[in-house]
Design a protein around this motif. Structure first.
Motif, short mmCIF file in Angstrom:
data_model
loop_
_atom_site.label_atom_id
_atom_site.label_comp_id
_atom_site.label_asym_id
_atom_site.label_seq_id
_atom_site.Cartn_x
_atom_site.Cartn_y
_atom_site.Cartn_z
N GLU A 171 0.82 -1.22 0.00
CA GLU A 171 0.00 0.00 0.00
C GLU A 171 0.86 1.26 0.00
O GLU A 171 0.54 2.24 -0.68
N ARG A 191 3.81 1.50 -1.29
CA ARG A 191 4.37 1.64 -2.65
C ARG A 191 3.33 2.23 -3.60
O ARG A 191 3.66 3.04 -4.46
N ILE A 192 2.07 1.82 -3.45
CA ILE A 192 1.00 2.36 -4.29
C ILE A 192 0.87 3.87 -4.08
O ILE A 192 0.75 4.63 -5.05
N LEU A 234 3.62 5.60 -5.92
CA LEU A 234 3.39 5.59 -7.37
C LEU A 234 2.26 6.54 -7.75
O LEU A 234 2.32 7.19 -8.80
N GLN A 235 1.23 6.63 -6.92
CA GLN A 235 0.14 7.56 -7.20
C GLN A 235 0.62 9.00 -7.17
O GLN A 235 0.18 9.83 -7.97
N LEU A 256 2.33 9.56 -10.34
CA LEU A 256 1.33 9.65 -11.42
C LEU A 256 0.65 11.01 -11.44
O LEU A 256 0.38 11.56 -12.51
N LEU A 294 2.96 3.57 -14.92
CA LEU A 294 2.65 3.76 -13.50
C LEU A 294 1.30 3.16 -13.14
O LEU A 294 1.16 2.49 -12.12
N ASN A 295 0.30 3.38 -14.00
CA ASN A 295 -1.02 2.79 -13.77
C ASN A 295 -0.94 1.26 -13.75
O ASN A 295 -1.58 0.61 -12.91
N ASP A 336 1.70 -0.54 -12.97
CA ASP A 336 2.40 -0.93 -11.74
C ASP A 336 1.46 -0.87 -10.53
O ASP A 336 1.47 -1.76 -9.68
N ILE A 337 0.63 0.17 -10.47
CA ILE A 337 -0.33 0.30 -9.38
C ILE A 337 -1.33 -0.85 -9.42
O ILE A 337 -1.66 -1.44 -8.39
N LEU A 388 0.27 -4.06 -8.11
CA LEU A 388 0.38 -4.05 -6.65
C LEU A 388 -0.99 -4.27 -6.00
O LEU A 388 -1.11 -5.01 -5.02
N ALA A 389 -2.03 -3.66 -6.56
CA ALA A 389 -3.38 -3.85 -6.03
C ALA A 389 -3.82 -5.31 -6.19
O ALA A 389 -4.47 -5.87 -5.31
#
Length: 105
Positions: A53, A55-56, A59-60, A63, A75-76, A78-79, A82-83
């Motif tokens: 979370e 890391r998300i 990344l957000q 983004l 990036l999207n 990668d997110i 992770l999700a």
């Protein structure tokens, strides 16, 4: 116990059960050992989820400031990956409830 009944999963960052028989085919001592080991592994899942979370969130933030379309897509992606890992970890976290129900039935 780990090598015989559990195997590392690099994607999720935890060991996962690797059972080669139906649960009821294991004797009581094996079942107890497997459940004890799983409880140790399962107890680490919330920390792994928390790390993903974080890391998300990073990344957000990237983004939010990204203007390059290709980089934004990466990036999207990668997110989303992770999700997906978090979702899978939640599923594995609930596996204990199924094992416990079988043990008590």
């Amino acid at each position: 116990m780990r090598d015989r009944y559990f195997a590392p999963d690099a994607r999720l960052g935890i060991d996962l059960p690797r059972l080669d028989r139906n649960w009821d085919d294991y004797d009581a001592a094996e079942q107890m050992g497997i459940v004890e080991q799983w409880e140790l592994i399962r107890g680490r899942i919330p920390d792994v989820i928390f790390g993903l979370e974080r890391r998300i969130v990073l990344l957000q933030r990237e983004l939010d400031d990204e203007e390059d379309f290709v980089r934004s897509c990466r990036l999207n992606s990668d997110i989303a990956e992770l999700a997906s890992r978090i979702n899978d970890l939640h599923i594995w976290y609930r596996v204990n409830q199924e094992i416990e129900a079988r043990r008590h039935s």
